[in-house]
Design a protein around this motif. Structure first.
Motif, PDB file in Angstrom:
ATOM      1  N   VAL A 152       0.836  -1.203   0.000  1.00 58.26           N
ATOM      2  CA  VAL A 152       0.000   0.000   0.000  1.00 58.26           C
ATOM      3  C   VAL A 152       0.871   1.254   0.000  1.00 58.26           C
ATOM      4  CG1 VAL A 152      -1.727   1.320   1.288  1.00 58.26           C
ATOM      5  CG2 VAL A 152      -1.933  -1.168   1.110  1.00 58.26           C
ATOM      6  N   PHE A 153       1.950   1.236   0.784  1.00 63.87           N
ATOM      7  CA  PHE A 153       2.842   2.400   0.833  1.00 63.87           C
ATOM      8  C   PHE A 153       3.428   2.696  -0.551  1.00 63.87           C
ATOM      9  CE2 PHE A 153       4.046   1.862   5.612  1.00 63.87           C
ATOM     10  CZ  PHE A 153       2.739   2.155   5.952  1.00 63.87           C
ATOM     11  N   LYS A 154       3.777   1.662  -1.289  1.00 62.42           N
ATOM     12  CA  LYS A 154       4.314   1.869  -2.646  1.00 62.42           C
ATOM     13  C   LYS A 154       3.282   2.533  -3.540  1.00 62.42           C
ATOM     14  CE  LYS A 154       7.450  -2.114  -2.394  1.00 62.42           C
ATOM     15  NZ  LYS A 154       7.732  -3.482  -2.915  1.00 62.42           N
ATOM     16  N   PHE A 155       2.030   2.117  -3.403  1.00 60.22           N
ATOM     17  CA  PHE A 155       0.940   2.728  -4.183  1.00 60.22           C
ATOM     18  C   PHE A 155       0.783   4.201  -3.822  1.00 60.22           C
ATOM     19  CE2 PHE A 155      -3.520   4.016  -4.376  1.00 60.22           C
ATOM     20  CZ  PHE A 155      -3.844   3.724  -5.700  1.00 60.22           C
ATOM     21  N   LEU A 156       0.786   4.505  -2.529  1.00 57.03           N
ATOM     22  CA  LEU A 156       0.613   5.886  -2.088  1.00 57.03           C
ATOM     23  C   LEU A 156       1.770   6.769  -2.547  1.00 57.03           C
ATOM     24  CD1 LEU A 156      -0.686   5.224   1.546  1.00 57.03           C
ATOM     25  CD2 LEU A 156      -2.044   5.864  -0.457  1.00 57.03           C
ATOM     26  N   LEU A 157       2.972   6.217  -2.556  1.00 58.43           N
ATOM     27  CA  LEU A 157       4.132   6.971  -3.018  1.00 58.43           C
ATOM     28  C   LEU A 157       4.041   7.301  -4.504  1.00 58.43           C
ATOM     29  CD1 LEU A 157       7.284   5.385  -1.314  1.00 58.43           C
ATOM     30  CD2 LEU A 157       6.602   7.782  -1.257  1.00 58.43           C
ATOM     31  N   LYS A 158       3.440   6.400  -5.247  1.00 61.18           N
ATOM     32  CA  LYS A 158       3.394   6.543  -6.705  1.00 61.18           C
ATOM     33  C   LYS A 158       2.453   7.644  -7.151  1.00 61.18           C
ATOM     34  CE  LYS A 158       2.847   3.681 -10.862  1.00 61.18           C
ATOM     35  NZ  LYS A 158       2.596   2.304 -11.360  1.00 61.18           N
ATOM     36  N   HIS A 159       1.405   7.905  -6.363  1.00 57.59           N
ATOM     37  CA  HIS A 159       0.367   8.837  -6.790  1.00 57.59           C
ATOM     38  C   HIS A 159       0.390  10.104  -5.932  1.00 57.59           C
ATOM     39  CE1 HIS A 159      -1.356   5.898  -9.515  1.00 57.59           C
ATOM     40  NE2 HIS A 159      -1.175   5.011  -8.572  1.00 57.59           N
ATOM     41  N   LYS A 160       0.388  11.237  -6.584  1.00 57.16           N
ATOM     42  CA  LYS A 160       0.351  12.502  -5.868  1.00 57.16           C
ATOM     43  C   LYS A 160      -1.014  12.671  -5.215  1.00 57.16           C
ATOM     44  CE  LYS A 160       3.562  14.829  -9.007  1.00 57.16           C
ATOM     45  NZ  LYS A 160       3.745  15.957  -9.954  1.00 57.16           N
ATOM     46  N   GLY A 161      -1.003  12.917  -3.922  1.00 59.20           N
ATOM     47  CA  GLY A 161      -2.289  13.101  -3.267  1.00 59.20           C
ATOM     48  C   GLY A 161      -2.217  12.923  -1.775  1.00 59.20           C
ATOM     49  N   GLU A 162      -3.339  12.485  -1.206  1.00 62.90           N
ATOM     50  CA  GLU A 162      -3.475  12.300   0.233  1.00 62.90           C
ATOM     51  C   GLU A 162      -4.231  11.004   0.488  1.00 62.90           C
ATOM     52  OE1 GLU A 162      -3.747  17.006   1.582  1.00 62.90           O
ATOM     53  OE2 GLU A 162      -5.602  15.864   1.350  1.00 62.90           O
ATOM     54  N   PHE A 163      -4.219  10.582   1.751  1.00 64.89           N
ATOM     55  CA  PHE A 163      -5.021   9.411   2.119  1.00 64.89           C
ATOM     56  C   PHE A 163      -5.631   9.621   3.492  1.00 64.89           C
ATOM     57  CE2 PHE A 163      -0.700   8.475   3.581  1.00 64.89           C
ATOM     58  CZ  PHE A 163      -0.894   8.004   4.875  1.00 64.89           C
ATOM     59  N   LEU A 164      -6.745   8.930   3.721  1.00 68.49           N
ATOM     60  CA  LEU A 164      -7.406   8.925   5.017  1.00 68.49           C
ATOM     61  C   LEU A 164      -7.533   7.472   5.443  1.00 68.49           C
ATOM     62  CD1 LEU A 164      -8.731  10.932   7.060  1.00 68.49           C
ATOM     63  CD2 LEU A 164     -10.929  10.314   6.052  1.00 68.49           C
ATOM     64  N   LEU A 165      -6.912   7.141   6.555  1.00 66.57           N
ATOM     65  CA  LEU A 165      -6.893   5.768   7.064  1.00 66.57           C
ATOM     66  C   LEU A 165      -7.729   5.667   8.324  1.00 66.57           C
ATOM     67  CD1 LEU A 165      -5.688   2.839   7.357  1.00 66.57           C
ATOM     68  CD2 LEU A 165      -3.825   3.908   8.638  1.00 66.57           C
ATOM     69  N   ASN A 166      -8.618   4.680   8.364  1.00 65.96           N
ATOM     70  CA  ASN A 166      -9.371   4.389   9.576  1.00 65.96           C
ATOM     71  C   ASN A 166      -8.570   3.408  10.427  1.00 65.96           C
ATOM     72  OD1 ASN A 166     -11.237   3.984  11.574  1.00 65.96           O
ATOM     73  ND2 ASN A 166     -12.663   2.817  10.322  1.00 65.96           N
TER      74      ASN A 166
END
Length: 385
Positions: A152-166
């Motif tokens: 998941v971290f690799k995916f988040l690094l690849k895309h410019k943006g933000e995330f919200l984790l529960n």
């Protein structure tokens, strides 16, 4: 926008979660759509889960995300910004839920909706291949903690943006030291050797605080976020921590918006819990739930005296260690660590200057620090330990 509270009977914490999601999404969309060609919303564990509205799914996160972002898109289009694009990516493991998602997408074919069947971690490459450009907001809302975050971290690094984790605090507090879930925690923390660091943390910390600390450390080490503020949500009838919503962002503006939204939604959460308690006791107070919630928030919520005192200590420690700090950097660090808003950090610094604790110079007609204001200890505090 968040749907009718009546649809969330006995799961009011989910109502608060969805209300926070939609309010933050709205602010994030206005903030980003002027600078990006598209807004991509990824719902990693889309469901639907335990919804009351089986026809329209108005109490499901994916439906509320579509409505919220479409309202922003129409508003911006009406102002002359006609290039705004929205894309939606829904991932779900359960076969029956996937079919319901596909049926939902088919009925709303005016939207670009991609449905992925299987575990989120197994679909990361396929989702990435479907995102050509734009700002990507990823909502990660698992039912537990068995998530392969290395992927998941690799995916988040690849895309410019933000995330919200529960972050499921209640479950983690009860189970973190069980041997049978040790491997799952290793996957969740992206560290199979997590127990070594866990054991080294202060003994008076609860399991939930330890895991939360480790998770944030791993996320920052992986560079998926610079700031990771969180919003605790209590179980409505038991005054017990149920979950935390963690924002991952590299943007100080995103951090500022998070704390502003938290203040508003936190007050609603307190009012709902007070209403449930009053109904259970069959007693009605003299004052409204909203009024009581406002007073309670001032005592223990965003920007209360306790958090401002902690922020004050942090400012003094930072300046003793580094000598000088620009306000923009100092305020971002404070909002990341403590539930306080930007305006409250400015007022706090102004008060500390009046008390002779810190010093800074302001431009003409300015009463509070600006982004480039250099904050230092007042001369009489430089030699204090």
């Amino acid at each position: 926008m968040a749907s009718d509270l009546n649809l969330y009977r006995n799961r009011e914490q989910t109502y608060i979660k969805h209300k926070f999601l939609t309010k933050y999404l709205q602010a994030a969309a206005y903030k980003t759509l002027h600078g990006y060609p598209a807004f991509n919303f990824v719902d990693a564990f889309a469901g639907p889960w335990n919804v009351s509205d089986e026809e329209d799914y108005s109490d499901a996160s994916f439906h509320q995300a579509i409505n919220t972002l479409e309202a922003v898109r129409k508003d911006l289009q009406g102002r002359g910004n006609g290039a705004v694009k929205l894309r939606f990516y829904f991932c779900e493991r359960r076969t029956d839920a996937v079919e319901r998602l596909r049926d939902y997408a088919q009925k709303r074919d005016s939207f670009e909706i991609h449905v992925f069947s299987g575990a989120f971690e197994d679909n990361l490459d396929a989702i990435s291949a479907s995102i050509p450009d734009g700002f990507t907001f990823t909502f990660i809302d698992p039912t537990g903690w068995d998530v392969r975050n290395v992927d998941v971290f690799k995916f988040l690094l690849k895309h410019k943006g933000e995330f919200l984790l529960n972050f499921m605090s209640d479950h983690i507090n009860r189970h973190a030291e069980y041997e049978k879930v040790s491997a799952a925690y290793g996957r969740f923390l992206a560290d199979p050797e997590w127990e070594t660091e866990f054991a080294q943390l202060p003994g008076d910390w609860k399991n939930e605080k330890r895991i939360l600390h480790l998770l944030k450390e791993k996320m920052k080490e992986a560079k998926v976020a610079t700031y990771l503020p969180d919003f605790p949500i209590l179980m409505p009838a038991k005054e017990r921590l149920k979950m935390r919503l963690i924002l991952g962002t590299h943007s100080p503006k995103g951090l500022e918006v998070f704390r502003n939204v938290q203040e508003k939604v936190e007050r609603d959460e307190i009012a709902i819990r007070n209403s449930i308690r009053d109904n259970n006791s069959k007693q009605k107070g003299l004052f409204s739930d909203d009024y009581i919630a406002e007073l309670q928030q001032k005592r223990e919520g965003v920007g209360c005296a306790k958090y401002l005192d902690q922020a004050k200590d942090e400012i003094m420690e930072t300046l003793r260690s580094y000598g000088v700090s620009k306000f923009a950097e100092l305020s971002s660090s404070l909002m990341d660590k403590f539930p306080i808003r930007l305006t409250q950090t400015k007022s706090l610094l102004r008060k500390m200057k009046d008390e002779g604790l810190v010093d800074f110079t302001l431009p003409p007609r300015k009463r509070v620090p600006q982004d480039d204001t250099r904050v230092v200890l007042a001369p009489e505090n430089n030699n204090r330990s």
